[in-house]
Design an enzyme around this catalytic site. Structure first.
Site, PDB file in Angstrom:
ATOM      1  N   ASP A 102       0.825  -1.209   0.000  1.00  0.00           N
ATOM      2  CA  ASP A 102       0.000   0.000   0.000  1.00  0.00           C
ATOM      3  C   ASP A 102       0.856   1.255   0.000  1.00  0.00           C
ATOM      4  O   ASP A 102       0.569   2.214  -0.718  1.00  0.00           O
ATOM      5  CB  ASP A 102      -0.944   0.010   1.209  1.00  0.00           C
ATOM      6  CG  ASP A 102      -2.076  -0.992   1.081  1.00  0.00           C
ATOM      7  OD1 ASP A 102      -2.312  -1.494  -0.039  1.00  0.00           O
ATOM      8  OD2 ASP A 102      -2.726  -1.281   2.105  1.00  0.00           O
ATOM      9  N   GLU A 142      -2.589  -3.011  -9.086  1.00  0.00           N
ATOM     10  CA  GLU A 142      -1.347  -2.244  -9.194  1.00  0.00           C
ATOM     11  C   GLU A 142      -1.338  -1.366 -10.434  1.00  0.00           C
ATOM     12  O   GLU A 142      -0.280  -0.954 -10.896  1.00  0.00           O
ATOM     13  CB  GLU A 142      -0.156  -3.203  -9.234  1.00  0.00           C
ATOM     14  CG  GLU A 142      -0.029  -4.057  -7.991  1.00  0.00           C
ATOM     15  CD  GLU A 142       1.071  -5.101  -8.117  1.00  0.00           C
ATOM     16  OE1 GLU A 142       1.515  -5.399  -9.241  1.00  0.00           O
ATOM     17  OE2 GLU A 142       1.477  -5.622  -7.074  1.00  0.00           O
TER      18      GLU A 142
END
Length: 108
Positions: free
Chosen positions: A3, A29
């Site tokens: 994250d 992503e």
């Protein structure tokens, strides 16, 4: 760690884009950067700049990361879906060509 890395990448994208550009997370992503009033040549240059900025950045914990970009521009009669499909296909071209690169699709 993942994250934090994504947050850092988002910051890099935002800090190196114009105020008129739109940067967003597309999923997982993946990010999307919309460059209004930009031709394909300029979009490719911008994608290469972003790729280089990400590659040069020192991330916390993982230290280094690379990125691949798929680029496409609006064609007459395009829908958002068709532009994104070309960009996604170009992204897979970049990934399949060895990653950490920029690829473009100019036609359907």
């Amino acid at each position: 760690v993942g994250d934090k890395t994504l947050i850092d990448i988002a910051k890099i994208l935002k800090q190196n884009s114009r105020t008129t550009d739109i940067v967003g997370r597309w999923g997982g992503e993946e990010f999307v950067v919309i460059l209004p009033h930009t031709n394909l040549k300029s979009a490719l240059e911008h994608a290469n700049l972003l790729r280089a900025k990400i590659e040069a950045y020192s991330f916390e914990v993982i230290e280094k990361a690379t990125s691949s970009f798929g680029v496409s521009c609006y064609l007459d009669g395009d829908s958002a879906k068709s532009i994104l499909k070309r960009a996604d296909d170009a992204l897979y071209d970049a990934k399949n060509s060895g990653r950490n690169r920029v690829s473009a699709r100019e036609e359907n």
